[in-house]
Motif scaffolding. Structure first.
Motif, PDB file in Angstrom:
ATOM      1  N   VAL A  91       5.334  25.416  16.223  1.00 21.30           N
ATOM      2  CA  VAL A  91       4.660  25.410  14.927  1.00 21.30           C
ATOM      3  C   VAL A  91       3.386  26.216  15.104  1.00 21.30           C
ATOM      4  O   VAL A  91       2.539  25.853  15.917  1.00 21.30           O
ATOM      5  N   ASN A  92       3.267  27.334  14.402  1.00 24.42           N
ATOM      6  CA  ASN A  92       2.008  28.077  14.355  1.00 24.42           C
ATOM      7  C   ASN A  92       1.237  27.612  13.129  1.00 24.42           C
ATOM      8  O   ASN A  92       1.803  27.542  12.037  1.00 24.42           O
ATOM      9  N   ARG A 153       5.261  15.690  11.777  1.00 26.42           N
ATOM     10  CA  ARG A 153       5.382  16.227  10.412  1.00 26.42           C
ATOM     11  C   ARG A 153       4.432  17.391  10.207  1.00 26.42           C
ATOM     12  O   ARG A 153       3.249  17.323  10.561  1.00 26.42           O
ATOM     13  N   VAL A 154       4.956  18.470   9.638  1.00 22.05           N
ATOM     14  CA  VAL A 154       4.154  19.610   9.199  1.00 22.05           C
ATOM     15  C   VAL A 154       3.583  19.295   7.821  1.00 22.05           C
ATOM     16  O   VAL A 154       4.314  18.850   6.925  1.00 22.05           O
ATOM     17  N   VAL A 155       2.269  19.533   7.659  1.00 20.35           N
ATOM     18  CA  VAL A 155       1.605  19.301   6.380  1.00 20.35           C
ATOM     19  C   VAL A 155       0.832  20.568   5.996  1.00 20.35           C
ATOM     20  O   VAL A 155      -0.001  21.036   6.777  1.00 20.35           O
ATOM     21  N   SER A 166      -0.898  22.242   9.205  1.00 21.03           N
ATOM     22  CA  SER A 166      -1.307  21.405  10.324  1.00 21.03           C
ATOM     23  C   SER A 166      -0.131  20.540  10.743  1.00 21.03           C
ATOM     24  O   SER A 166       0.890  20.476  10.056  1.00 21.03           O
ATOM     25  N   LEU A 167      -0.282  19.860  11.879  1.00 23.29           N
ATOM     26  CA  LEU A 167       0.783  19.017  12.395  1.00 23.29           C
ATOM     27  C   LEU A 167       0.256  17.602  12.562  1.00 23.29           C
ATOM     28  O   LEU A 167      -0.808  17.389  13.156  1.00 23.29           O
ATOM     29  N   GLY A 174      -1.194   5.917  18.139  1.00 22.46           N
ATOM     30  CA  GLY A 174      -1.746   6.158  16.814  1.00 22.46           C
ATOM     31  C   GLY A 174      -1.412   7.545  16.318  1.00 22.46           C
ATOM     32  O   GLY A 174      -0.478   8.189  16.804  1.00 22.46           O
ATOM     33  N   CYS A 175      -2.178   8.022  15.351  1.00 13.86           N
ATOM     34  CA  CYS A 175      -1.917   9.313  14.714  1.00 13.86           C
ATOM     35  C   CYS A 175      -2.931  10.350  15.170  1.00 13.86           C
ATOM     36  O   CYS A 175      -4.140  10.100  15.173  1.00 13.86           O
ATOM     37  N   THR A 176      -2.419  11.507  15.553  1.00 18.11           N
ATOM     38  CA  THR A 176      -3.246  12.660  15.893  1.00 18.11           C
ATOM     39  C   THR A 176      -2.898  13.797  14.944  1.00 18.11           C
ATOM     40  O   THR A 176      -1.718  14.075  14.712  1.00 18.11           O
ATOM     41  N   VAL A 177      -3.899  14.448  14.391  1.00 17.97           N
ATOM     42  CA  VAL A 177      -3.693  15.629  13.566  1.00 17.97           C
ATOM     43  C   VAL A 177      -4.094  16.858  14.363  1.00 17.97           C
ATOM     44  O   VAL A 177      -5.215  16.939  14.899  1.00 17.97           O
TER      45      VAL A 177
END
Length: 241
Positions: A91-92, A153-155, A166-167, A174-177
């Motif tokens: 994912v770029n 997930r790609v957002v 972003s990913l 937990g959640c990492t962006v």
């Protein structure tokens, strides 16, 4: 040494792929600024995902402008116990040359890309053209959010470019962006988060300038940390009080 799987059920490893000098006046900075080029290797039960791939080569004009110092992607992957052949997905965050430079080493690997970003890159004058569709390149075009794997997930986070993304990685920790260049720095991201909070608490009547609409979507995931493409600093909600 290559990826030996198994490993942790979910892990994110930062890769240092060099740096460049952003000239004065670019991106609002009054003085020249040296910026790191960072990628992230995401290890999941489904495989290895690479978020961004480093500084591309082949444009003397860009080199003269930014004076890049490159660390080869192969070396950075080796330090993380992996090799290009171990990567299952890419994912770029966008297709400027400092984010997709290693894509030619990953022939056959699906590259998850927003259709708007790919169209802009293919139109020319956007990046190093040879990086857009290298031999064996395989774009998986998106129009909005998409699940790569469970918990990954790609957002879309447009702003720096119309097709920036972003990913969001969710696991036991937990959640990492992985925000890419949605913001240049952790402090700028933090300022936007505070602007959102001020608007929600009625301190200001509406979100202040610099507050992107997609920030609400990222907030829904409850990120514990946010990582960036050109800043070693990490944003964490505890740091915001």
């Amino acid at each position: 040494m290559t990826d030996s799987r198994p490993g942790p059920a979910s892990a994110i490893r930062r890769l240092d792929l060099g740096y460049f000098v952003r000239p004065a006046g670019e991106a609002g900075n009054p003085e020249p600024r040296v910026e790191p080029v960072l990628a992230y290797l995401v290890r999941r039960p489904e495989g290895l995902l690479l978020f961004d791939t480093g500084l591309g080569e082949g444009d003397p004009e860009a080199d003269a402008h930014y004076r890049p110092v490159r660390r080869p992607l192969t070396a950075a992957l080796a330090a993380a116990g992996a090799a290009p052949g171990d990567v299952d997905a890419v994912v770029n965050c966008h297709l400027h040359f400092d984010h997709c430079g290693g894509n030619p080493l990953l022939a056959g690997v699906p590259v998850w890309t927003q259709a708007a970003e790919l169209a802009a890159a293919r139109a020319g004058g956007y990046t190093i053209d040879a990086l857009v569709d290298p031999p064996g390149g395989r774009h998986r075009e998106l129009d909005g959010e998409a699940q790569v794997w469970p918990g990954v997930r790609v957002v879309p986070t447009p702003g720096h470019t119309a097709g920036h993304q972003s990913l969001v990685v969710t696991g036991p920790e937990g959640c990492t962006v992985l925000a890419g260049q949605a913001f240049d720095t952790a402090s700028a991201f933090g300022a936007a988060v505070l602007a959102r909070r001020a608007a929600r608490e009625g301190v200001v009547g509406a979100p202040l300038p610099g507050y992107p609409a997609w920030l609400d979507r990222l907030a829904e995931f409850g990120p514990r940390r946010v990582l960036f493409a050109h800043d070693h600093a990490v944003w964490e909600p505890a740091a915001q009080g």
